[in-house]
Design a protein around this motif. Structure first.
Motif, PDB file in Angstrom:
ATOM      1  N   ARG A 189      15.172  -5.035   5.152  1.00  0.00           N
ATOM      2  CA  ARG A 189      14.616  -6.380   5.010  1.00  0.00           C
ATOM      3  C   ARG A 189      15.707  -7.358   4.608  1.00  0.00           C
ATOM      4  N   GLY A 237       6.231  -4.293   1.838  1.00  0.00           N
ATOM      5  CA  GLY A 237       5.700  -5.446   2.561  1.00  0.00           C
ATOM      6  C   GLY A 237       6.050  -6.714   1.812  1.00  0.00           C
ATOM      7  N   THR A 269       3.849 -11.710 -10.312  1.00  0.00           N
ATOM      8  CA  THR A 269       2.937 -10.627 -10.693  1.00  0.00           C
ATOM      9  C   THR A 269       3.749  -9.469 -11.276  1.00  0.00           C
ATOM     10  N   THR A 309       2.455  -4.988  -6.325  1.00  0.00           N
ATOM     11  CA  THR A 309       1.955  -6.175  -7.024  1.00  0.00           C
ATOM     12  C   THR A 309       2.340  -7.441  -6.265  1.00  0.00           C
ATOM     13  N   THR A 311       0.717 -11.886  -5.565  1.00  0.00           N
ATOM     14  CA  THR A 311      -0.349 -12.861  -5.785  1.00  0.00           C
ATOM     15  C   THR A 311      -1.581 -12.588  -4.922  1.00  0.00           C
TER      16      THR A 311
HETATM   17  C1  LIG Z   1       5.810 -13.289  -2.668  1.00  0.00           C
HETATM   18  C2  LIG Z   1       6.418 -11.923  -2.577  1.00  0.00           C
HETATM   19  C3  LIG Z   1       6.216 -10.940  -3.565  1.00  0.00           C
HETATM   20  C4  LIG Z   1       5.255 -11.114  -4.711  1.00  0.00           C
HETATM   21  O1  LIG Z   1       5.524 -12.204  -5.529  1.00  0.00           O
HETATM   22  P1  LIG Z   1       4.388 -12.807  -6.476  1.00  0.00           P
HETATM   23  O2  LIG Z   1       5.053 -13.924  -7.173  1.00  0.00           O
HETATM   24  O3  LIG Z   1       3.961 -11.716  -7.385  1.00  0.00           O
HETATM   25  O4  LIG Z   1       3.279 -13.231  -5.564  1.00  0.00           O
HETATM   26  C5  LIG Z   1       6.904  -9.747  -3.453  1.00  0.00           C
HETATM   27  N1  LIG Z   1       7.731  -9.510  -2.407  1.00  0.00           N
HETATM   28  C6  LIG Z   1       7.924 -10.412  -1.433  1.00  0.00           C
HETATM   29  C7  LIG Z   1       8.861 -10.088  -0.326  1.00  0.00           C
HETATM   30  C8  LIG Z   1       7.260 -11.646  -1.483  1.00  0.00           C
HETATM   31  O5  LIG Z   1       7.433 -12.529  -0.523  1.00  0.00           O
END
Ligand SMILES: *Cc1c(COP(=O)(O)O)cnc(C)c1O
Length: 365
Positions: A189, A237, A269, A309, A311
């Protein structure tokens, strides 16, 4: 800066059945937009949700100079003088992160306080769109795009900062459901020095192929390894990932999550889960963890739980992991006690159903 508000004369019908909302398919009546040109952000507006007029040469369409955030507004049943409260979760951290992403992408920073104020104004304008059913919320998507009509490769001179909002259903309407995850061995990634720590559009284009191969193998999501040694786990992911390890009778449980290394997205999160687990007296370690180590822990019977974890999902238990021709089931494919407790506590705080001892909620109304 004063925000000019133009209300729609043709409000849309709100979704009748909130159980059918899904994720990110419908949008509220209004959007926020402000422009950057001549070296400043200006002309903030709340206006009816609608298509943008962009030149087909707009730089974002060619070179992906774009960043975004993802957050949610929650309707709290605890009534505020008769009306529902509407709460945000750690929103200042999202705008701080937006500016970190902006710096990496050579996008001019926004005033974080003003951005939060604009977001609150927009939510107030569309407050009836914040869903009422349990687990549903209003997903908020602030983003910035480079809009100069120019085909040369350089940072743009003109940008739009936009916020759109979408009512979304409970991610797991039938209760937390463990996901099956395949570890990607061919593609990466991001790498250290790249943009993995930024919420930048191009990262997601790079990740689609991993998602596709995982799904072709009968798994729901992809787990990424580090881009250098292809050994250490980074994230899942668009979620960060945690492992709960049994340390034997006297030493209890250790929670391990990959340390932020420049190629991992620093989730809000993730940060909240670390802080909660420490608050509960659990032992949390941020370090490198190899995929092989996870399989070895499982073989020794010490891998109690794995969970993602973010959002959108909050906490997502992992029920199965595959690496090449090795496949394991975690916790009998069932949700574990730690995942469940974290999910219940985080959502309890987000919806105002539990006391917020951590000071994480921010009241819009
Ligand atoms: C947004 C995201 C997260 C999670 O971030 P949060 O602030 O917890 O929503 C994790 N990994 C990736 C690649 C993201 O884009």
């Amino acid at each position: 800066m004063n925000i000019t508000i133009t209300k729609t004369t043709a409000p849309k019908a709100k979704p009748a059945d909130e159980s059918q909302l899904g994720f990110g398919k419908i949008f509220t009546d209004h959007m926020f937009i402000m422009e950057y040109s001549d070296g400043t952000w200006h002309s903030p507006k709340i206006q009816p949700f609608g298509n943008l007029a962009l030149s087909p040469a707009a730089m974002v369409l060619h070179y992906s100079q774009t960043i975004f955030e993802g957050m949610k507004a929650y309707r709290s049943p605890q009534s505020n003088g008769g009306e529902d409260d509407i709460l945000l979760f750690r929103p200042k951290d999202n705008f701080k992160r937006l500016n970190v992403s902006a710096e990496r992408s050579v996008i001019p920073p926004v005033d974080e306080e003003f951005a939060l104020k604009a977001l609150c104004e927009l939510i107030k304008t569309d407050k009836d769109w914040v869903p009422r059913s349990a687990g549903a919320s209003l997903y908020l998507r602030p983003y910035i795009i480079a809009v100069d009509p120019f085909l040369g490769v350089r940072p743009a001179d003109k940008y739009y900062f936009i916020i759109i909002m979408s009512p979304v259903g409970a991610y797991y309407p039938m209760g937390l459901n463990p996901v099956k995850i395949a570890i990607e061995e061919q593609y990466v990634r991001s790498v250290k020095g790249g943009m993995g720590f930024a919420k930048a559009g191009g990262n997601y284009a790079a990740s689609l192929i991993g998602q596709k191969t995982a799904q072709a193998a009968g798994y729901e999501q992809v787990m990424w390894l580090d881009g250098v040694e292809r050994k250490y786990i980074e994230e899942v992911g668009s979620m960060n990932v945690f492992f709960a390890i049994d340390k034997g009778e006297d030493n209890g449980t250790e929670i391990i999550t990959p340390a932020l290394n420049g190629s991992i997205l620093p989730g809000i999160t993730r940060m909240s889960v670390i802080e909660l687990c420490r608050e509960w007296g659990m032992n949390v370690t941020e370090r490198k963890i190899a995929a092989d180590e996870v399989f070895d822990l499982h073989a020794r019977g010490a891998l109690k739980e794995v969970f993602g974890t973010g959002t959108a999902v909050v906490v997502s238990p992992v029920g199965a992991l595959k690496l090449g021709d090795r496949a394991i089931e975690i916790n009998g494919g069932q949700i574990g006690a730690i995942s469940q407790k974290l999910y219940d506590t985080l959502t309890g705080i987000q919806y105002g159903n539990l006391p917020d001892n951590m000071g994480w909620t921010y009241r819009v109304i």
